[in-house]
Design a protein around this motif. Structure first.
Motif, PDB file in Angstrom:
ATOM      1  N   UNK A  13      10.948 -20.065 -60.144  1.00  0.00           N
ATOM      2  CA  UNK A  13      11.611 -20.493 -61.363  1.00  0.00           C
ATOM      3  C   UNK A  13      10.631 -20.381 -62.535  1.00  0.00           C
ATOM      4  N   UNK A  14      10.978 -19.612 -63.559  1.00  0.00           N
ATOM      5  CA  UNK A  14      10.084 -19.417 -64.707  1.00  0.00           C
ATOM      6  C   UNK A  14      10.027 -20.636 -65.617  1.00  0.00           C
ATOM      7  N   UNK A  15       9.049 -20.611 -66.514  1.00  0.00           N
ATOM      8  CA  UNK A  15       8.847 -21.717 -67.449  1.00  0.00           C
ATOM      9  C   UNK A  15       9.065 -21.256 -68.878  1.00  0.00           C
ATOM     10  N   UNK A  16       9.452 -22.203 -69.738  1.00  0.00           N
ATOM     11  CA  UNK A  16       9.554 -21.965 -71.170  1.00  0.00           C
ATOM     12  C   UNK A  16       8.739 -23.027 -71.893  1.00  0.00           C
ATOM     13  N   UNK A  17       8.159 -22.644 -73.014  1.00  0.00           N
ATOM     14  CA  UNK A  17       7.327 -23.572 -73.779  1.00  0.00           C
ATOM     15  C   UNK A  17       8.211 -24.410 -74.695  1.00  0.00           C
ATOM     16  N   UNK A  18       9.036 -25.238 -74.077  1.00  0.00           N
ATOM     17  CA  UNK A  18       9.914 -26.150 -74.801  1.00  0.00           C
ATOM     18  C   UNK A  18       9.804 -27.533 -74.175  1.00  0.00           C
ATOM     19  N   UNK A  67       6.951 -37.809 -54.966  1.00  0.00           N
ATOM     20  CA  UNK A  67       7.038 -37.766 -56.433  1.00  0.00           C
ATOM     21  C   UNK A  67       8.375 -37.149 -56.862  1.00  0.00           C
ATOM     22  N   UNK A  68       9.038 -37.804 -57.828  1.00  0.00           N
ATOM     23  CA  UNK A  68      10.275 -37.271 -58.412  1.00  0.00           C
ATOM     24  C   UNK A  68      10.039 -36.906 -59.870  1.00  0.00           C
ATOM     25  N   UNK A  69      10.587 -35.773 -60.277  1.00  0.00           N
ATOM     26  CA  UNK A  69      10.373 -35.292 -61.639  1.00  0.00           C
ATOM     27  C   UNK A  69      11.485 -34.310 -61.992  1.00  0.00           C
ATOM     28  N   UNK A  70      12.087 -34.473 -63.156  1.00  0.00           N
ATOM     29  CA  UNK A  70      13.077 -33.519 -63.663  1.00  0.00           C
ATOM     30  C   UNK A  70      12.443 -32.657 -64.737  1.00  0.00           C
ATOM     31  N   UNK A  71      12.696 -31.352 -64.684  1.00  0.00           N
ATOM     32  CA  UNK A  71      12.090 -30.451 -65.668  1.00  0.00           C
ATOM     33  C   UNK A  71      12.979 -29.268 -66.031  1.00  0.00           C
ATOM     34  N   UNK A  72      14.189 -29.185 -65.463  1.00  0.00           N
ATOM     35  CA  UNK A  72      15.081 -28.058 -65.753  1.00  0.00           C
ATOM     36  C   UNK A  72      15.610 -28.166 -67.185  1.00  0.00           C
ATOM     37  N   UNK A  73      15.505 -27.074 -67.921  1.00  0.00           N
ATOM     38  CA  UNK A  73      16.040 -27.001 -69.279  1.00  0.00           C
ATOM     39  C   UNK A  73      17.482 -26.519 -69.191  1.00  0.00           C
ATOM     40  N   UNK A 108      12.224 -24.028 -66.355  1.00  0.00           N
ATOM     41  CA  UNK A 108      11.546 -25.318 -66.392  1.00  0.00           C
ATOM     42  C   UNK A 108      10.713 -25.458 -67.657  1.00  0.00           C
ATOM     43  N   UNK A 109      10.508 -26.684 -68.089  1.00  0.00           N
ATOM     44  CA  UNK A 109       9.664 -26.976 -69.248  1.00  0.00           C
ATOM     45  C   UNK A 109       8.202 -26.978 -68.823  1.00  0.00           C
ATOM     46  N   UNK A 110       7.406 -26.105 -69.426  1.00  0.00           N
ATOM     47  CA  UNK A 110       6.006 -25.979 -69.036  1.00  0.00           C
ATOM     48  C   UNK A 110       5.232 -27.263 -69.304  1.00  0.00           C
ATOM     49  N   UNK A 111       5.517 -27.948 -70.405  1.00  0.00           N
ATOM     50  CA  UNK A 111       4.799 -29.185 -70.711  1.00  0.00           C
ATOM     51  C   UNK A 111       5.187 -30.313 -69.768  1.00  0.00           C
ATOM     52  N   UNK A 112       6.418 -30.276 -69.277  1.00  0.00           N
ATOM     53  CA  UNK A 112       6.915 -31.330 -68.388  1.00  0.00           C
ATOM     54  C   UNK A 112       6.224 -31.267 -67.017  1.00  0.00           C
ATOM     55  N   UNK A 113       5.970 -30.075 -66.505  1.00  0.00           N
ATOM     56  CA  UNK A 113       5.416 -29.955 -65.156  1.00  0.00           C
ATOM     57  C   UNK A 113       3.903 -29.753 -65.144  1.00  0.00           C
ATOM     58  N   UNK A 114       3.308 -29.677 -66.312  1.00  0.00           N
ATOM     59  CA  UNK A 114       1.865 -29.443 -66.380  1.00  0.00           C
ATOM     60  C   UNK A 114       1.098 -30.536 -65.622  1.00  0.00           C
ATOM     61  N   UNK A 115       0.180 -30.112 -64.774  1.00  0.00           N
ATOM     62  CA  UNK A 115      -0.650 -31.051 -64.035  1.00  0.00           C
ATOM     63  C   UNK A 115      -0.045 -31.536 -62.734  1.00  0.00           C
ATOM     64  N   UNK A 116       1.215 -31.157 -62.456  1.00  0.00           N
ATOM     65  CA  UNK A 116       1.879 -31.558 -61.215  1.00  0.00           C
ATOM     66  C   UNK A 116       1.843 -30.392 -60.223  1.00  0.00           C
ATOM     67  N   UNK A 117       1.727 -30.711 -58.937  1.00  0.00           N
ATOM     68  CA  UNK A 117       1.633 -29.657 -57.927  1.00  0.00           C
ATOM     69  C   UNK A 117       2.703 -29.745 -56.853  1.00  0.00           C
ATOM     70  N   UNK A 134       4.498 -20.913 -64.048  1.00  0.00           N
ATOM     71  CA  UNK A 134       5.736 -20.888 -63.296  1.00  0.00           C
ATOM     72  C   UNK A 134       5.615 -21.828 -62.110  1.00  0.00           C
ATOM     73  N   UNK A 135       6.760 -22.154 -61.508  1.00  0.00           N
ATOM     74  CA  UNK A 135       6.782 -23.018 -60.332  1.00  0.00           C
ATOM     75  C   UNK A 135       7.727 -22.408 -59.310  1.00  0.00           C
ATOM     76  N   UNK A 136       7.654 -22.911 -58.107  1.00  0.00           N
ATOM     77  CA  UNK A 136       8.485 -22.393 -57.018  1.00  0.00           C
ATOM     78  C   UNK A 136       9.183 -23.554 -56.334  1.00  0.00           C
ATOM     79  N   UNK A 137      10.424 -23.327 -55.936  1.00  0.00           N
ATOM     80  CA  UNK A 137      11.154 -24.293 -55.132  1.00  0.00           C
ATOM     81  C   UNK A 137      11.098 -23.806 -53.694  1.00  0.00           C
ATOM     82  N   UNK A 138      10.552 -24.621 -52.793  1.00  0.00           N
ATOM     83  CA  UNK A 138      10.451 -24.208 -51.400  1.00  0.00           C
ATOM     84  C   UNK A 138      11.366 -25.070 -50.532  1.00  0.00           C
ATOM     85  N   UNK A 139      11.814 -24.461 -49.428  1.00  0.00           N
ATOM     86  CA  UNK A 139      12.701 -25.131 -48.488  1.00  0.00           C
ATOM     87  C   UNK A 139      12.320 -24.753 -47.066  1.00  0.00           C
ATOM     88  N   UNK A 140      12.804 -25.530 -46.109  1.00  0.00           N
ATOM     89  CA  UNK A 140      12.623 -25.175 -44.710  1.00  0.00           C
ATOM     90  C   UNK A 140      13.337 -23.860 -44.423  1.00  0.00           C
TER      91      UNK A 140
END
Length: 213
Positions: free
Chosen positions: A188-193, A108-114, A144-153, A1-7
């Protein structure tokens, strides 16, 4: 899973005013997602309200500031990827505040929302440019796509634009365990897609291709 953080923007954090403000200073809140020219940023700020403790993450006018401890954590996970622009802080009396502080800019910019699993939708294109609009909100639970965000922090969104910085589960655990303050978050949870561009940002890509003719 991943988290969206804000001020957090709360009364417990200090308030500062910049002492130097470049004419073309970019204002992006927590991060822009792009590496930017350091000369476009201020380097000094002075307290407007006095606080005993300076937190690890706090807001500045239109930007943010972070502590050395936050910088060390980011560099531990992704060394040399993100920007930390040195910022001198001063008390209301003019005395320097001890410690190293920085404007943080996730590079870093990355899109991963399914899209098909999330409460997002395409709105009416921009009246002037015809550019598509994707309605996506940070208050919703998006997948989010688990394969898309794998290895990113640490990353920002790109076409699937949303305010904030995503952090990996590993980073969030450290932020919580070591009591970093102050920030708000949404899990935000992840799906294996797989994340496929044509399924999730297709209208953007078609619009961009049309601009080349």
């Amino acid at each position: 899973m991943a988290y969206l953080i804000n001020l957090d923007y709360n009364s417990r954090e200090p308030q500062f005013e910049f002492l130097d403000e470049p004419q073309d200073m970019p204002l992006f809140g927590l991060s822009s997602g792009n590496i930017l020219d350091p000369n476009r940023f201020p380097t000094k700020a002075k307290e407007e309200t006095k606080k005993k403790v300076i937190p690890d993450i706090f807001s500045m006018p239109g930007l943010n500031a972070v502590s050395q401890r936050f910088k060390d954590l980011v560099e531990e996970f992704e060394p040399g990827v993100h920007q930390f622009l040195p910022l001198e802080l001063f008390k209301k009396t003019g005395e320097p505040i001890d410690g190293n502080f920085y404007i943080f800019n996730c590079g870093k910019r990355l899109d991963a929302v399914l899209n098909k699993h999330s409460p997002v939708g395409w709105g009416k294109p921009d009246d002037f440019t015809g550019k598509p609009k994707l309605n996506i909100h940070n208050g919703n639970t998006n997948y989010l796509s688990v394969s898309r965000i794998k290895g990113h922090h640490f990353w920002c969104s790109d076409y699937q634009r949303i305010i904030g910085v995503y952090v990996s589960n590993e980073v969030f655990k450290r932020l919580s365990k070591e009591k970093f303050k102050y920030f708000k978050f949404k899990r935000w949870p992840e799906l294996d897609e797989p994340w496929l561009p044509e399924e999730n940002i297709g209208p953007f890509l078609e619009w961009e291709a049309a601009q080349q003719y």
